[in-house]
Design a protein around this motif. Sequence first.
Motif, PDB file in Angstrom:
ATOM      1  N   GLY A  66       0.812  -1.222   0.000  1.00 17.97           N
ATOM      2  CA  GLY A  66       0.000   0.000   0.000  1.00 17.97           C
ATOM      3  C   GLY A  66       0.836   1.258   0.000  1.00 17.97           C
ATOM      4  N   THR A  67       1.948   1.259   0.722  1.00 15.41           N
ATOM      5  CA  THR A  67       2.814   2.452   0.777  1.00 15.41           C
ATOM      6  C   THR A  67       3.862   2.454  -0.326  1.00 15.41           C
ATOM      7  N   ARG A  68       3.903   1.378  -1.111  1.00 19.45           N
ATOM      8  CA  ARG A  68       4.876   1.230  -2.196  1.00 19.45           C
ATOM      9  C   ARG A  68       6.308   1.237  -1.667  1.00 19.45           C
ATOM     10  N   SER A  69       6.500   0.581  -0.525  1.00 17.69           N
ATOM     11  CA  SER A  69       7.814   0.537   0.117  1.00 17.69           C
ATOM     12  C   SER A  69       8.619  -0.666  -0.359  1.00 17.69           C
ATOM     13  N   GLN A  70       9.566  -0.409  -1.243  1.00 20.42           N
ATOM     14  CA  GLN A  70      10.463  -1.485  -1.674  1.00 20.42           C
ATOM     15  C   GLN A  70      11.297  -1.984  -0.501  1.00 20.42           C
ATOM     16  N   HIS A  71      11.700  -1.077   0.378  1.00 23.52           N
ATOM     17  CA  HIS A  71      12.497  -1.464   1.547  1.00 23.52           C
ATOM     18  C   HIS A  71      11.810  -2.599   2.308  1.00 23.52           C
ATOM     19  N   CYS A  72      10.562  -2.356   2.659  1.00 28.59           N
ATOM     20  CA  CYS A  72       9.830  -3.306   3.505  1.00 28.59           C
ATOM     21  C   CYS A  72       9.409  -4.545   2.732  1.00 28.59           C
ATOM     22  N   ARG A  73       9.030  -4.386   1.480  1.00 25.18           N
ATOM     23  CA  ARG A  73       8.634  -5.555   0.686  1.00 25.18           C
ATOM     24  C   ARG A  73       9.811  -6.519   0.536  1.00 25.18           C
ATOM     25  N   LEU A  74      10.990  -5.989   0.226  1.00 23.95           N
ATOM     26  CA  LEU A  74      12.151  -6.858   0.035  1.00 23.95           C
ATOM     27  C   LEU A  74      12.610  -7.470   1.359  1.00 23.95           C
ATOM     28  N   ALA A  75      12.705  -6.658   2.402  1.00 20.30           N
ATOM     29  CA  ALA A  75      13.163  -7.173   3.696  1.00 20.30           C
ATOM     30  C   ALA A  75      12.211  -8.230   4.239  1.00 20.30           C
ATOM     31  N   HIS A  76      10.918  -7.962   4.158  1.00 17.62           N
ATOM     32  CA  HIS A  76       9.960  -8.927   4.707  1.00 17.62           C
ATOM     33  C   HIS A  76       9.656 -10.062   3.737  1.00 17.62           C
ATOM     34  N   GLY A  77       9.927  -9.841   2.469  1.00 16.70           N
ATOM     35  CA  GLY A  77       9.882 -10.966   1.539  1.00 16.70           C
ATOM     36  C   GLY A  77      10.934 -11.997   1.929  1.00 16.70           C
ATOM     37  N   ALA A  78      12.131 -11.523   2.248  1.00 17.54           N
ATOM     38  CA  ALA A  78      13.204 -12.433   2.678  1.00 17.54           C
ATOM     39  C   ALA A  78      12.818 -13.135   3.981  1.00 17.54           C
ATOM     40  N   LYS A  79      12.247 -12.401   4.927  1.00 21.68           N
ATOM     41  CA  LYS A  79      11.833 -13.016   6.195  1.00 21.68           C
ATOM     42  C   LYS A  79      10.720 -14.037   5.976  1.00 21.68           C
ATOM     43  N   SER A  80       9.864 -13.788   5.000  1.00 14.85           N
ATOM     44  CA  SER A  80       8.734 -14.678   4.732  1.00 14.85           C
ATOM     45  C   SER A  80       9.138 -15.994   4.078  1.00 14.85           C
ATOM     46  N   LEU A  81      10.371 -16.082   3.610  1.00 18.25           N
ATOM     47  CA  LEU A  81      10.845 -17.346   3.042  1.00 18.25           C
ATOM     48  C   LEU A  81      10.893 -18.456   4.095  1.00 18.25           C
ATOM     49  N   LYS A  82      10.853 -18.089   5.359  1.00 15.80           N
ATOM     50  CA  LYS A  82      10.776 -19.088   6.434  1.00 15.80           C
ATOM     51  C   LYS A  82       9.372 -19.676   6.544  1.00 15.80           C
ATOM     52  N   LEU A  83       8.391 -18.980   5.941  1.00 17.83           N
ATOM     53  CA  LEU A  83       6.990 -19.366   6.072  1.00 17.83           C
ATOM     54  C   LEU A  83       6.369 -19.909   4.800  1.00 17.83           C
ATOM     55  N   PHE A  84       6.895 -19.456   3.652  1.00 22.39           N
ATOM     56  CA  PHE A  84       6.332 -19.821   2.353  1.00 22.39           C
ATOM     57  C   PHE A  84       7.466 -20.242   1.427  1.00 22.39           C
ATOM     58  N   ASP A  85       7.157 -21.158   0.502  1.00 26.07           N
ATOM     59  CA  ASP A  85       8.178 -21.458  -0.500  1.00 26.07           C
ATOM     60  C   ASP A  85       8.202 -20.306  -1.507  1.00 26.07           C
ATOM     61  N   GLU A  86       9.271 -20.242  -2.296  1.00 30.14           N
ATOM     62  CA  GLU A  86       9.455 -19.112  -3.214  1.00 30.14           C
ATOM     63  C   GLU A  86       8.301 -18.950  -4.190  1.00 30.14           C
ATOM     64  N   GLU A  87       7.788 -20.057  -4.701  1.00 29.41           N
ATOM     65  CA  GLU A  87       6.717 -19.972  -5.689  1.00 29.41           C
ATOM     66  C   GLU A  87       5.462 -19.338  -5.090  1.00 29.41           C
ATOM     67  N   GLN A  88       5.058 -19.782  -3.891  1.00 34.27           N
ATOM     68  CA  GLN A  88       3.868 -19.189  -3.285  1.00 34.27           C
ATOM     69  C   GLN A  88       4.128 -17.738  -2.892  1.00 34.27           C
ATOM     70  N   LEU A  89       5.315 -17.445  -2.415  1.00 34.72           N
ATOM     71  CA  LEU A  89       5.625 -16.072  -2.030  1.00 34.72           C
ATOM     72  C   LEU A  89       5.610 -15.139  -3.253  1.00 34.72           C
ATOM     73  N   GLU A  90       6.070 -15.630  -4.385  1.00 28.97           N
ATOM     74  CA  GLU A  90       5.972 -14.836  -5.622  1.00 28.97           C
ATOM     75  C   GLU A  90       4.503 -14.549  -5.948  1.00 28.97           C
ATOM     76  N   ARG A  91       3.667 -15.579  -5.805  1.00 28.31           N
ATOM     77  CA  ARG A  91       2.234 -15.389  -6.084  1.00 28.31           C
ATOM     78  C   ARG A  91       1.621 -14.391  -5.104  1.00 28.31           C
ATOM     79  N   ILE A  92       2.004 -14.487  -3.828  1.00 26.29           N
ATOM     80  CA  ILE A  92       1.507 -13.544  -2.823  1.00 26.29           C
ATOM     81  C   ILE A  92       1.944 -12.125  -3.182  1.00 26.29           C
ATOM     82  N   ALA A  93       3.185 -11.985  -3.595  1.00 30.46           N
ATOM     83  CA  ALA A  93       3.727 -10.658  -3.917  1.00 30.46           C
ATOM     84  C   ALA A  93       3.025 -10.039  -5.115  1.00 30.46           C
ATOM     85  N   ARG A  94       2.667 -10.849  -6.087  1.00 31.92           N
ATOM     86  CA  ARG A  94       2.039 -10.318  -7.303  1.00 31.92           C
ATOM     87  C   ARG A  94       0.529 -10.110  -7.145  1.00 31.92           C
ATOM     88  N   ASP A  95      -0.153 -11.085  -6.518  1.00 31.43           N
ATOM     89  CA  ASP A  95      -1.604 -10.987  -6.348  1.00 31.43           C
ATOM     90  C   ASP A  95      -2.024 -11.942  -5.238  1.00 31.43           C
TER      91      ASP A  95
END
Length: 189
Positions: A73-102
Motif C-alpha cells: 500500500g505504501t509502495r515501500s520497496q524497503h519493507c517488501r524486500l526485507a519482509h519478503g526475505a523473512k517470509s521465506l521461512k513461512l512460504f516457498d518461493e513460488e507461493q511467495l511470488e504469487r503472494i507478492a504479485r496478487d
Amino acid sequence: MTIIRTIPENEAVGEVAEIYADDVESLGYVPTHTKAMAMNPAAYGAFQALIRSVAKPLGLRRYELVTLAAARGTRSQHCRLAHGAKSLKLFDEEQLERIARDYTGAGLTDAEVEMMRFAEQVGRDAATMTEADSQRLRDAGFTDQEIVDIAIAASARVYYGSALQALAVDVDTPPTLGEPLRAALVDGL
C-alpha cells in the motif's frame, strides 16, 4: 541516496552496536534501513517493542502477510524486500511470488486475503477507511484484539516505510532473494 550520515559498523558503540549485531546475527549483514533508523536508538527500540507486541499474538505468518500488504500500500520497496526475505521461512518461493504479485489468488485462506486487503488499504489511504472495513475483518472471523493488532501492525509498517522513503534511504536487496522473487516483490507494488 540519503543525505543522512549513518554510523559505520566499525564505529558503532553501545545501543547502535547492539542493533547492528542483532542484524548481523539474524541476516548476516546490516541493511541500510537499520543504519538509518539506528540513528535514534530509542525510537528504533520503541518500534521493535511495538512490533513484538502485535507480532506475537498475531503469529508470524499473519504478521508477515500484514506487513507485505501494508508495504504494498505504501509502495515501500524497503519493507517488501526485507519482509519478503523473512517470509521465506513461512512460504516457498513460488507461493511467495504469487503472494507478492496478487495475494487474492495465492492459495491463502479467505481470512488471510481479507486481512491483507485491510492492511494494504491502511498503507494506501487509511483516511478513507470506514467501519465497514473493520467489519469485513470481523466477518472473516477475527476477534477485536486481532483487528486492533492487524491495524497496529499495518500502521507501524506505514510509519517505518514512510520514514525510509522520506529519508531517501537506499534500498537493499537481501542476498537470500532470487531474481524472480525480488522482481515479484518490487513489481507487485
